[in-house]
Design an enzyme around this catalytic site. Structure first.
Site, PDB file in Angstrom:
ATOM      1  N   GLY A  55      45.345  52.779  36.521  1.00 30.18           N
ATOM      2  CA  GLY A  55      45.581  53.440  37.799  1.00 30.18           C
ATOM      3  C   GLY A  55      44.830  54.750  37.837  1.00 30.18           C
ATOM      4  O   GLY A  55      44.404  55.258  36.796  1.00 30.18           O
ATOM      5  N   CYS A  82      45.020  51.084  29.857  1.00 25.89           N
ATOM      6  CA  CYS A  82      44.508  52.361  30.357  1.00 25.89           C
ATOM      7  C   CYS A  82      45.654  53.281  30.812  1.00 25.89           C
ATOM      8  O   CYS A  82      46.428  53.726  29.976  1.00 25.89           O
ATOM      9  CB  CYS A  82      43.494  52.114  31.463  1.00 25.89           C
ATOM     10  SG  CYS A  82      42.486  53.553  31.782  1.00 25.89           S
ATOM     11  N   TYR A  83      45.827  53.529  32.124  1.00 25.00           N
ATOM     12  CA  TYR A  83      46.970  54.353  32.561  1.00 25.00           C
ATOM     13  C   TYR A  83      48.268  53.773  32.020  1.00 25.00           C
ATOM     14  O   TYR A  83      49.190  54.512  31.654  1.00 25.00           O
ATOM     15  CB  TYR A  83      47.003  54.419  34.101  1.00 25.00           C
ATOM     16  CG  TYR A  83      48.181  55.189  34.652  1.00 25.00           C
ATOM     17  CD1 TYR A  83      48.179  56.577  34.670  1.00 25.00           C
ATOM     18  CD2 TYR A  83      49.306  54.517  35.135  1.00 25.00           C
ATOM     19  CE1 TYR A  83      49.268  57.290  35.167  1.00 25.00           C
ATOM     20  CE2 TYR A  83      50.399  55.215  35.629  1.00 25.00           C
ATOM     21  CZ  TYR A  83      50.378  56.610  35.637  1.00 25.00           C
ATOM     22  OH  TYR A  83      51.449  57.304  36.125  1.00 25.00           O
ATOM     23  N   HIS A 169      39.800  48.104  29.084  1.00 24.43           N
ATOM     24  CA  HIS A 169      40.191  47.078  30.064  1.00 24.43           C
ATOM     25  C   HIS A 169      39.837  45.665  29.575  1.00 24.43           C
ATOM     26  O   HIS A 169      38.695  45.237  29.726  1.00 24.43           O
ATOM     27  CB  HIS A 169      39.484  47.347  31.397  1.00 24.43           C
ATOM     28  CG  HIS A 169      40.009  48.552  32.091  1.00 24.43           C
ATOM     29  ND1 HIS A 169      41.044  48.502  32.986  1.00 24.43           N
ATOM     30  CD2 HIS A 169      39.666  49.860  31.999  1.00 24.43           C
ATOM     31  CE1 HIS A 169      41.308  49.715  33.428  1.00 24.43           C
ATOM     32  NE2 HIS A 169      40.493  50.553  32.835  1.00 24.43           N
ATOM     33  N   GLU A 171      40.590  42.942  30.967  1.00 23.54           N
ATOM     34  CA  GLU A 171      40.407  42.028  32.101  1.00 23.54           C
ATOM     35  C   GLU A 171      38.986  42.029  32.645  1.00 23.54           C
ATOM     36  O   GLU A 171      38.601  41.159  33.418  1.00 23.54           O
ATOM     37  CB  GLU A 171      41.407  42.385  33.220  1.00 23.54           C
ATOM     38  CG  GLU A 171      41.153  43.688  33.983  1.00 23.54           C
ATOM     39  CD  GLU A 171      41.682  44.943  33.283  1.00 23.54           C
ATOM     40  OE1 GLU A 171      41.919  44.879  32.064  1.00 23.54           O
ATOM     41  OE2 GLU A 171      41.836  45.984  33.949  1.00 23.54           O
ATOM     42  N   GLY A 224      39.281  24.636  60.783  1.00 19.73           N
ATOM     43  CA  GLY A 224      38.109  24.093  60.093  1.00 19.73           C
ATOM     44  C   GLY A 224      37.771  24.922  58.857  1.00 19.73           C
ATOM     45  O   GLY A 224      36.927  24.532  58.054  1.00 19.73           O
ATOM     46  N   GLY A 225      38.417  26.066  58.695  1.00 15.60           N
ATOM     47  CA  GLY A 225      38.175  26.911  57.518  1.00 15.60           C
ATOM     48  C   GLY A 225      38.934  26.392  56.297  1.00 15.60           C
ATOM     49  O   GLY A 225      39.760  25.479  56.419  1.00 15.60           O
ATOM     50  N   VAL A 226      38.636  26.985  55.141  1.00 11.80           N
ATOM     51  CA  VAL A 226      39.229  26.509  53.888  1.00 11.80           C
ATOM     52  C   VAL A 226      40.754  26.646  53.890  1.00 11.80           C
ATOM     53  O   VAL A 226      41.469  25.692  53.584  1.00 11.80           O
ATOM     54  CB  VAL A 226      38.721  27.332  52.672  1.00 11.80           C
ATOM     55  CG1 VAL A 226      39.139  26.709  51.362  1.00 11.80           C
ATOM     56  CG2 VAL A 226      37.236  27.513  52.722  1.00 11.80           C
ATOM     57  N   ASP A 227      41.251  27.834  54.244  1.00 15.87           N
ATOM     58  CA  ASP A 227      42.684  28.092  54.079  1.00 15.87           C
ATOM     59  C   ASP A 227      43.540  27.185  54.958  1.00 15.87           C
ATOM     60  O   ASP A 227      44.513  26.599  54.486  1.00 15.87           O
ATOM     61  CB  ASP A 227      43.007  29.558  54.399  1.00 15.87           C
ATOM     62  CG  ASP A 227      42.164  30.512  53.584  1.00 15.87           C
ATOM     63  OD1 ASP A 227      41.608  30.061  52.558  1.00 15.87           O
ATOM     64  OD2 ASP A 227      42.051  31.689  53.957  1.00 15.87           O
ATOM     65  N   SER A 228      43.166  27.061  56.236  1.00 16.58           N
ATOM     66  CA  SER A 228      44.009  26.243  57.115  1.00 16.58           C
ATOM     67  C   SER A 228      43.865  24.759  56.756  1.00 16.58           C
ATOM     68  O   SER A 228      44.835  24.009  56.838  1.00 16.58           O
ATOM     69  CB  SER A 228      43.706  26.508  58.588  1.00 16.58           C
ATOM     70  OG  SER A 228      42.420  26.064  58.934  1.00 16.58           O
ATOM     71  N   LYS A 368      41.942  33.268  46.603  1.00 13.08           N
ATOM     72  CA  LYS A 368      40.976  32.413  47.300  1.00 13.08           C
ATOM     73  C   LYS A 368      40.316  31.383  46.370  1.00 13.08           C
ATOM     74  O   LYS A 368      40.205  30.212  46.720  1.00 13.08           O
ATOM     75  CB  LYS A 368      39.889  33.290  47.923  1.00 13.08           C
ATOM     76  CG  LYS A 368      38.940  32.539  48.823  1.00 13.08           C
ATOM     77  CD  LYS A 368      39.466  32.542  50.218  1.00 13.08           C
ATOM     78  CE  LYS A 368      38.544  31.872  51.192  1.00 13.08           C
ATOM     79  NZ  LYS A 368      39.056  31.987  52.563  1.00 13.08           N
TER      80      LYS A 368
END
Ligand code: XMP
Length: 512
Positions: A55, A82-83, A169, A171, A224-228, A368
């Protein structure tokens, strides 16, 4: 099967989401809670381990974010990054000081104790550092387990309490052994089982949806998008015929959009889809409107109206399915600055109330890239899974100035050429977005022997990881040339094409 869970407490690091994703990449489910999550909430989540993120604060600031001190008494393994490390030192009686030199970038870590968290890691390894404070003295019960040239305590541990703290870090990809260190924490220290996969996610999600819905009906708006699309296919897998999808043609879609959606969802998955052609309605509302935010509002509100009219006809509809993703629901930490999420354009609050619908958001735990993996697992064609994002207000925010049917048609033709040529050149997958914008400017040209005075198309192609920042793409000249030649020759009303070479920030991806 009950799954093991890791809790990430967010102290405002830009890497918090990355930590959660790295844990999930190792097939262990993880969630992010704000740093001040209560004792009760943490206990109810019952994590097998807790990670304290980094942070921007300093532990000796008066307003430094602190966790509920109970976390150190739960007997659950903890790893501070870290923090998070400095917090552990501060809370448990060690000493943190401002470092004389800020350590930023790659550093060589020398490991002093190669047990548990550093098991199997070479004695010397490169790690990513970014800190201004350092640990001067370990708290009682802790031992130093690694150091660098600048930090004489770069990692410390209290093995009996299973509390570990890293100044660097793990990650971030620049930490060469980061994944191995994280794996040691997950599997050796927390004893997690790697069972969280998309297959297990589908099993759990479909069961949950079935139980929640019972014999009621569900409506789902698809774009028509990925999520829907992934939402609709997952819900359909759970409850089949009880789902009705609604696709609204708002008059500002790209060429062939509705047809593509129909082919995929109706023919491939045999879903109930209700198509509504509301083009005229939307375009009428947009007449004379120039301000981008007004365009957005008008399209959002009109969508809700059209959707509601259609949804009302579905008898016994009890639920609305929506493709909300995890980054939209993570509670943001107050000092983090502007929320890093792209908000969806449809505010469905009123609709839910008026129609007495409940929400189902089966993707609200996913990032995503995980949604894309899920889509693959559900056999959704690659073409949809890897689709570039397309904004809710569609071409209306790419026809700069007034949106008319004729101007949308010009843009549609140009846009189709851009996509065709980008795909033909094999560049589609490397780009975040690529599209055409119709400018409210006319310029002089010459065609044959005649002078022309026509429209200008701007090309936009960007590379990005999440849409928050973006670089303009260095498209090869021959691709730019092919796009420009084709647009000028094939699209009536355009005599000039320009390329947008601005990055975000300070520009944005869209022009409006
Ligand atoms: P900007 O233009 O802000 O865009 O750099 C970042 C990303 O968000 C998309 N975008 C939108 N998506 N409704 C949406 O659903 C909107 O009003 C909207 N505005 C921008 C944009 O396409 C890019 O991916």
């Amino acid at each position: 099967m009950p799954q093991d869970k890791i809790l990430v407490l967010d102290f405002g690091s830009q890497y918090t989401q990355l930590i959660a994703r790295r844990v999930r990449e190792n097939k262990v489910y993880s969630e992010i809670f704000p740093f001040n999550a209560s004792n009760l909430r943490i206990k109810n989540f019952s994590p097998k381990g807790i990670i304290l993120s980094g942070g921007p604060s300093s532990v000796y600031d008066r307003r430094a974010p602190l966790p509920d001190p109970c976390i150190f008494e739960l007997g659950i393994p903890i790893m501070g990054i870290c923090y998070g490390m400095q917090l552990i030192a501060q809370c448990l009686g060690g000493k943190v000081e401002k470092a004389q030199k800020r350590e930023y970038g790659k550093s060589e870590l020398v490991i002093d104790d190669r047990e548990d968290i550093f098991k199997g890691i070479p004695v010397k390894t490169i790690v990513w550092m970014s800190h201004g404070d350092k640990i001067e003295c370990c708290p009682p019960g802790f031992n130093k387990i690694a150091h660098t040239e600048n930090s004489h305590i770069a990692a410390m541990a209290d093995r009996s309490k299973r509390i570990y703290a890293l100044q660097f870090h793990p990650e971030v990809v620049h930490t060469v052994e980061g994944t191995e260190i994280l794996k040691n924490f997950l599997f050796k220290i927390c004893k997690c089982k790697p069972v969280w996969t998309m297959k297990s996610f589908i099993e759990n999600a479909t069961k949950e949806i079935r139980e929640k819905v019972g014999n009621r009906k569900v409506v789902c708006g698809i774009s028509g998008g990925v999520d829907s699309t992934v939402t609709a296919v997952l819900v359909h897998k759970s409850i089949g015929e009880q789902l009705t999808c609604i696709f609204v043609d708002n008059g500002v879609l790209r060429t062939g959009e509705a047809k593509k959606v129909e082919e995929t969802l109706r023919k491939h998955f045999h879903m109930n889809i209700s198509f509504v052609n509301a083009s005229e309605r939307f375009l009428k509302k947009l007449t004379g409107v120039i301000d981008p935010e007004r365009k957005r509002k008008i399209i959002g509100n009109e969508f809700i109206k059209v959707f509601e009219e259609k949804a009302k006809k579905i008898k016994r509809a009890g639920f609305l399915a929506q493709g909300t993703l995890y980054p939209d629901v993570i509670e943001s930490v107050p000092f983090k600055g502007p929320s890093a999420t792209i908000k969806s354009h449809h505010n469905v609050g009123g609709l839910l109330k008026r129609m007495k619908l409940k929400l189902i958001e089966p993707l609200r735990e996913l990032f995503k890239d995980e949604v894309r993996v899920l889509g693959k697992e559900l056999n959704i064609p690659e073409e949809i899974i890897n689709r570039h994002p397309f904004p809710g207000p569609g071409l209306a925010i790419r026809v700069i100035g007034e949106v008319t049917k004729q101007r949308c048609n010009i843009l549609r033709k140009a846009d189709a050429i851009v996509l065709e040529e980008i795909k033909k050149a094999g560049l589609y997958k490397n780009l975040w977005q690529s599209f055409a914008v119709l400018l409210p400017v006319k310029s002089v040209g010459v065609m044959g022997d005649e002078r022309t005075y026509e429209n200008v198309i701007a090309l936009r192609a960007v590379k990005s990881l999440d849409g928050m920042t973006a670089d303009w793409a260095k498209l090869p000249y021959n691709v730019l040339e092919a796009i420009s030649n084709r647009i000028i020759n094939e699209v009536k009303g355009v005599n000039r094409v320009v390329y947008d070479i601005s990055s975000k920030p300070p520009s944005t991806i869209e022009w409006e």
